[in-house]
Design a protein around this motif. Structure first.
Motif, PDB file in Angstrom:
ATOM      1  N   MET A   1       0.850  -1.175   0.000  1.00 49.67           N
ATOM      2  CA  MET A   1       0.000   0.000   0.000  1.00 49.67           C
ATOM      3  C   MET A   1       0.894   1.235   0.000  1.00 49.67           C
ATOM      4  O   MET A   1       1.942   1.256   0.634  1.00 49.67           O
ATOM      5  N   ILE A   2       0.474   2.265  -0.688  1.00 53.91           N
ATOM      6  CA  ILE A   2       1.209   3.524  -0.754  1.00 53.91           C
ATOM      7  C   ILE A   2       0.323   4.641  -0.220  1.00 53.91           C
ATOM      8  O   ILE A   2      -0.837   4.757  -0.610  1.00 53.91           O
ATOM      9  N   LEU A   3       0.873   5.447   0.670  1.00 50.71           N
ATOM     10  CA  LEU A   3       0.188   6.626   1.192  1.00 50.71           C
ATOM     11  C   LEU A   3       0.949   7.849   0.690  1.00 50.71           C
ATOM     12  O   LEU A   3       2.146   7.978   0.942  1.00 50.71           O
ATOM     13  N   PHE A   4       0.268   8.705  -0.064  1.00 44.10           N
ATOM     14  CA  PHE A   4       0.893   9.912  -0.592  1.00 44.10           C
ATOM     15  C   PHE A   4       0.307  11.114   0.129  1.00 44.10           C
ATOM     16  O   PHE A   4      -0.909  11.268   0.191  1.00 44.10           O
ATOM     17  N   VAL A   5       1.180  11.947   0.694  1.00 40.04           N
ATOM     18  CA  VAL A   5       0.741  13.136   1.425  1.00 40.04           C
ATOM     19  C   VAL A   5       1.286  14.361   0.705  1.00 40.04           C
ATOM     20  O   VAL A   5       2.503  14.541   0.606  1.00 40.04           O
ATOM     21  N   ARG A   6       0.396  15.191   0.174  1.00 41.41           N
ATOM     22  CA  ARG A   6       0.789  16.422  -0.523  1.00 41.41           C
ATOM     23  C   ARG A   6       0.847  17.579   0.459  1.00 41.41           C
ATOM     24  O   ARG A   6       0.058  17.645   1.398  1.00 41.41           O
ATOM     25  N   ASP A   7       1.782  18.480   0.202  1.00 37.04           N
ATOM     26  CA  ASP A   7       1.880  19.728   0.973  1.00 37.04           C
ATOM     27  C   ASP A   7       1.964  19.481   2.483  1.00 37.04           C
ATOM     28  O   ASP A   7       1.306  20.155   3.269  1.00 37.04           O
ATOM     29  N   LEU A   8       2.775  18.519   2.883  1.00 32.42           N
ATOM     30  CA  LEU A   8       2.903  18.183   4.298  1.00 32.42           C
ATOM     31  C   LEU A   8       3.442  19.351   5.111  1.00 32.42           C
ATOM     32  O   LEU A   8       2.946  19.670   6.175  1.00 32.42           O
ATOM     33  N   VAL A  31       5.200  13.678   0.614  1.00 34.29           N
ATOM     34  CA  VAL A  31       5.772  12.446   1.156  1.00 34.29           C
ATOM     35  C   VAL A  31       5.007  11.251   0.608  1.00 34.29           C
ATOM     36  O   VAL A  31       3.777  11.267   0.514  1.00 34.29           O
ATOM     37  N   GLU A  32       5.764  10.209   0.263  1.00 35.48           N
ATOM     38  CA  GLU A  32       5.173   8.947  -0.162  1.00 35.48           C
ATOM     39  C   GLU A  32       5.649   7.863   0.788  1.00 35.48           C
ATOM     40  O   GLU A  32       6.848   7.649   0.948  1.00 35.48           O
ATOM     41  N   LEU A  33       4.702   7.212   1.442  1.00 34.51           N
ATOM     42  CA  LEU A  33       5.010   6.156   2.409  1.00 34.51           C
ATOM     43  C   LEU A  33       4.542   4.811   1.866  1.00 34.51           C
ATOM     44  O   LEU A  33       3.441   4.708   1.319  1.00 34.51           O
ATOM     45  N   HIS A  34       5.373   3.798   2.035  1.00 32.24           N
ATOM     46  CA  HIS A  34       5.044   2.453   1.575  1.00 32.24           C
ATOM     47  C   HIS A  34       4.944   1.534   2.782  1.00 32.24           C
ATOM     48  O   HIS A  34       5.771   1.611   3.691  1.00 32.24           O
ATOM     49  N   GLY A  35       3.958   0.669   2.800  1.00 35.63           N
ATOM     50  CA  GLY A  35       3.844  -0.284   3.893  1.00 35.63           C
ATOM     51  C   GLY A  35       2.557  -1.077   3.801  1.00 35.63           C
ATOM     52  O   GLY A  35       1.693  -0.819   2.962  1.00 35.63           O
ATOM     53  N   ASP A  36       2.467  -2.039   4.693  1.00 36.97           N
ATOM     54  CA  ASP A  36       1.266  -2.869   4.777  1.00 36.97           C
ATOM     55  C   ASP A  36       0.239  -2.176   5.659  1.00 36.97           C
ATOM     56  O   ASP A  36       0.584  -1.394   6.546  1.00 36.97           O
ATOM     57  N   LEU A  37      -1.007  -2.483   5.429  1.00 39.56           N
ATOM     58  CA  LEU A  37      -2.076  -1.945   6.263  1.00 39.56           C
ATOM     59  C   LEU A  37      -2.067  -2.655   7.616  1.00 39.56           C
ATOM     60  O   LEU A  37      -1.835  -3.857   7.697  1.00 39.56           O
ATOM     61  N   VAL A  43      -1.744   2.611   6.838  1.00 44.09           N
ATOM     62  CA  VAL A  43      -0.310   2.405   6.669  1.00 44.09           C
ATOM     63  C   VAL A  43       0.389   2.977   7.896  1.00 44.09           C
ATOM     64  O   VAL A  43       1.172   2.308   8.548  1.00 44.09           O
ATOM     65  N   LEU A  44       0.099   4.237   8.210  1.00 40.19           N
ATOM     66  CA  LEU A  44       0.580   4.926   9.413  1.00 40.19           C
ATOM     67  C   LEU A  44      -0.441   5.977   9.795  1.00 40.19           C
ATOM     68  O   LEU A  44      -1.174   6.477   8.944  1.00 40.19           O
TER      69      LEU A  44
END
Length: 120
Positions: A1-8, A31-37, A43-44
């Motif tokens: 899973m990928i979590l993308f956060v714009r304008d952090l 920021v782009e975060l990769h991980g399992d759910l 993800v986080l």
């Protein structure tokens, strides 16, 4: 899973450039975060992500002078908690002394979004 956060957050800093001398810059951080759910399908926790990343950016780069540590134009050293440097840009020589905590040496020949991102 990928979590993308714009304008952090935003990084505001100055840096030394061989061609143009001393410059100021503001980078918007994505920021782009990769991980399992996890067990609640996350993800986080976003609130934790923002705090941790913002704290790291504030401590490492934000509101500091970024030095291209691998640039042949840079001569620098630390004496009694003071960073002393000489930088030969195409626009002239920059010489200065600053508190050690006001300067960050980025391990690159030039400061740009890639070298700052790699450093962080």
């Amino acid at each position: 899973m990928i979590l993308f956060v714009r304008d952090l957050t935003v990084i505001d800093f100055s840096y030394l450039c061989e061609m143009r001398g001393m410059l100021g810059e503001s980078y918007i951080v994505d920021v782009e975060l990769h991980g399992d759910l996890d067990d609640v399908s996350m993800v986080l926790d976003f609130s934790n992500v923002k705090k941790v990343i913002k704290k790291a950016i504030d401590q490492l780069v934000d509101h500091k002078l970024a030095l291209p540590a691998q640039s042949a134009a840079l001569q620098s050293g630390i004496s009694a908690s003071t960073h002393v440097l000489r930088f030969e840009s195409q626009r002239g020589v920059i010489q200065m002394a600053a508190p050690e905590q006001a300067v960050v040496a980025i391990p690159a020949a030039k400061i740009d979004e890639h070298s700052v991102s790699d450093y962080l």
